[in-house]
Motif scaffolding. Structure first.
Motif, PDB file in Angstrom:
ATOM      1  N   UNK A 139      41.512   2.015  13.849  1.00 47.40           N
ATOM      2  CA  UNK A 139      40.964   1.361  15.026  1.00 47.40           C
ATOM      3  C   UNK A 139      39.590   0.776  14.707  1.00 47.40           C
ATOM      4  N   UNK A 140      39.215  -0.304  15.418  1.00 50.23           N
ATOM      5  CA  UNK A 140      37.875  -0.851  15.253  1.00 50.23           C
ATOM      6  C   UNK A 140      36.907  -0.114  16.177  1.00 50.23           C
ATOM      7  N   UNK A 141      35.627  -0.449  16.078  1.00 48.67           N
ATOM      8  CA  UNK A 141      34.590   0.262  16.832  1.00 48.67           C
ATOM      9  C   UNK A 141      34.836   0.215  18.337  1.00 48.67           C
ATOM     10  N   UNK A 142      35.184  -0.928  18.873  1.00 46.40           N
ATOM     11  CA  UNK A 142      35.415  -1.047  20.314  1.00 46.40           C
ATOM     12  C   UNK A 142      36.594  -0.175  20.745  1.00 46.40           C
ATOM     13  N   UNK A 143      37.653  -0.181  19.971  1.00 49.74           N
ATOM     14  CA  UNK A 143      38.820   0.644  20.301  1.00 49.74           C
ATOM     15  C   UNK A 143      38.466   2.132  20.248  1.00 49.74           C
ATOM     16  N   UNK A 144      37.650   2.512  19.276  1.00 52.46           N
ATOM     17  CA  UNK A 144      37.225   3.911  19.175  1.00 52.46           C
ATOM     18  C   UNK A 144      36.377   4.302  20.381  1.00 52.46           C
ATOM     19  N   UNK A 145      35.494   3.408  20.807  1.00 55.71           N
ATOM     20  CA  UNK A 145      34.666   3.683  21.985  1.00 55.71           C
ATOM     21  C   UNK A 145      35.522   3.809  23.239  1.00 55.71           C
ATOM     22  N   UNK A 146      36.537   2.978  23.342  1.00 50.93           N
ATOM     23  CA  UNK A 146      37.454   3.081  24.478  1.00 50.93           C
ATOM     24  C   UNK A 146      38.228   4.394  24.432  1.00 50.93           C
ATOM     25  N   UNK A 147      38.582   4.836  23.250  1.00 53.46           N
ATOM     26  CA  UNK A 147      39.274   6.120  23.090  1.00 53.46           C
ATOM     27  C   UNK A 147      38.371   7.268  23.561  1.00 53.46           C
ATOM     28  N   UNK A 148      37.091   7.216  23.170  1.00 57.38           N
ATOM     29  CA  UNK A 148      36.122   8.221  23.618  1.00 57.38           C
ATOM     30  C   UNK A 148      35.987   8.177  25.136  1.00 57.38           C
ATOM     31  N   UNK A 149      35.948   6.985  25.699  1.00 60.80           N
ATOM     32  CA  UNK A 149      35.840   6.841  27.151  1.00 60.80           C
ATOM     33  C   UNK A 149      37.041   7.494  27.848  1.00 60.80           C
ATOM     34  N   UNK A 150      38.233   7.296  27.329  1.00 61.63           N
ATOM     35  CA  UNK A 150      39.431   7.924  27.898  1.00 61.63           C
ATOM     36  C   UNK A 150      39.358   9.446  27.787  1.00 61.63           C
ATOM     37  N   UNK A 151      38.915   9.932  26.643  1.00 65.83           N
ATOM     38  CA  UNK A 151      38.788  11.376  26.437  1.00 65.83           C
ATOM     39  C   UNK A 151      37.754  11.955  27.398  1.00 65.83           C
ATOM     40  N   UNK A 152      36.618  11.260  27.557  1.00 65.35           N
ATOM     41  CA  UNK A 152      35.579  11.726  28.487  1.00 65.35           C
ATOM     42  C   UNK A 152      36.116  11.827  29.909  1.00 65.35           C
ATOM     43  N   UNK A 153      36.903  10.849  30.314  1.00 66.01           N
ATOM     44  CA  UNK A 153      37.503  10.889  31.651  1.00 66.01           C
ATOM     45  C   UNK A 153      38.431  12.092  31.780  1.00 66.01           C
ATOM     46  N   UNK A 154      39.226  12.345  30.747  1.00 62.21           N
ATOM     47  CA  UNK A 154      40.120  13.501  30.764  1.00 62.21           C
ATOM     48  C   UNK A 154      39.329  14.802  30.862  1.00 62.21           C
ATOM     49  N   UNK A 155      38.212  14.881  30.131  1.00 62.56           N
ATOM     50  CA  UNK A 155      37.378  16.087  30.180  1.00 62.56           C
ATOM     51  C   UNK A 155      36.825  16.319  31.581  1.00 62.56           C
ATOM     52  N   UNK A 156      36.334  15.266  32.213  1.00 67.63           N
ATOM     53  CA  UNK A 156      35.785  15.407  33.563  1.00 67.63           C
ATOM     54  C   UNK A 156      36.883  15.825  34.537  1.00 67.63           C
ATOM     55  N   UNK A 157      38.068  15.248  34.384  1.00 67.38           N
ATOM     56  CA  UNK A 157      39.191  15.637  35.250  1.00 67.38           C
ATOM     57  C   UNK A 157      39.523  17.120  35.070  1.00 67.38           C
ATOM     58  N   UNK A 158      39.523  17.594  33.837  1.00 66.91           N
ATOM     59  CA  UNK A 158      39.813  19.004  33.584  1.00 66.91           C
ATOM     60  C   UNK A 158      38.712  19.913  34.130  1.00 66.91           C
ATOM     61  N   UNK A 159      37.459  19.484  34.019  1.00 65.26           N
ATOM     62  CA  UNK A 159      36.360  20.270  34.590  1.00 65.26           C
ATOM     63  C   UNK A 159      36.501  20.343  36.104  1.00 65.26           C
ATOM     64  N   UNK A 160      36.847  19.235  36.722  1.00 63.23           N
ATOM     65  CA  UNK A 160      37.043  19.220  38.182  1.00 63.23           C
ATOM     66  C   UNK A 160      38.178  20.163  38.573  1.00 63.23           C
ATOM     67  N   UNK A 161      39.247  20.132  37.821  1.00 72.42           N
ATOM     68  CA  UNK A 161      40.390  21.014  38.091  1.00 72.42           C
ATOM     69  C   UNK A 161      40.005  22.479  37.928  1.00 72.42           C
ATOM     70  N   UNK A 162      39.262  22.770  36.864  1.00 68.19           N
ATOM     71  CA  UNK A 162      38.810  24.146  36.622  1.00 68.19           C
ATOM     72  C   UNK A 162      37.886  24.608  37.751  1.00 68.19           C
ATOM     73  N   UNK A 163      36.994  23.719  38.196  1.00 62.59           N
ATOM     74  CA  UNK A 163      36.064  24.053  39.268  1.00 62.59           C
ATOM     75  C   UNK A 163      36.809  24.329  40.572  1.00 62.59           C
ATOM     76  N   UNK A 164      37.823  23.545  40.855  1.00 60.41           N
ATOM     77  CA  UNK A 164      38.628  23.764  42.059  1.00 60.41           C
ATOM     78  C   UNK A 164      39.292  25.143  42.022  1.00 60.41           C
ATOM     79  N   UNK A 165      39.864  25.498  40.896  1.00 60.56           N
ATOM     80  CA  UNK A 165      40.514  26.807  40.773  1.00 60.56           C
ATOM     81  C   UNK A 165      39.464  27.912  40.888  1.00 60.56           C
ATOM     82  N   UNK A 166      38.309  27.725  40.257  1.00 59.54           N
ATOM     83  CA  UNK A 166      37.240  28.726  40.344  1.00 59.54           C
ATOM     84  C   UNK A 166      36.769  28.890  41.790  1.00 59.54           C
ATOM     85  N   UNK A 167      36.679  27.794  42.530  1.00 59.38           N
ATOM     86  CA  UNK A 167      36.307  27.877  43.948  1.00 59.38           C
ATOM     87  C   UNK A 167      37.347  28.672  44.736  1.00 59.38           C
TER      88      UNK A 167
END
Length: 109
Positions: free
Chosen positions: A22-50
């Motif tokens: 992948x080129x640099x832009x594609x790699x950055x987009x991949x990181x952006x997708x992963x970051x979104x997934x991480x935030x979604x998982x944190x939100x899910x974990x927080x909901x269960x913890x609540x």
């Protein structure tokens, strides 16, 4: 992910391309997708913890459960090793998540 749930540095993305293809832009987009997934998982974990906090409050249980926290940290370390990630880093992230959940549980009581 590979079929045996192990991850490697040359794991293909959703389009079937490994990061080194992948080129640099594609790699950055991949990181952006992963970051979104991480935030979604944190939100899910927080909901269960609540939800756990509400159960604890209803049953008169204390906010802190050191035995459970130790189990979470042990699993975090095992998962870090399984995926060849620095276990100290993973445990630090989990300590932060646990502390944030405890603060929220105390505030909701």
């Amino acid at each position: 992910m590979t079929n045996d749930s192990e991850t490697t540095t040359d794991e293909p993305n959703d389009e079937g391309r490994a990061p080194e293809e992948m080129d640099l832009q594609e790699l950055r987009e991949e990181i952006q997708d992963i970051d979104q997934d991480l935030v979604e998982l944190i939100a899910r974990r927080t909901y269960v913890a609540d939800t756990i906090a509400k159960v604890k409050a209803a049953e008169g249980l204390p906010t802190t459960d050191e035995t459970q926290e130790a189990r979470v940290m042990e699993r975090a370390g095992e998962n870090a090793n399984r995926f060849d990630v620095d276990d100290n880093l993973v445990k630090a992230i989990f300590r932060l998540l646990i502390e944030l959940n405890k603060v929220e549980q105390r505030e909701s009581r």
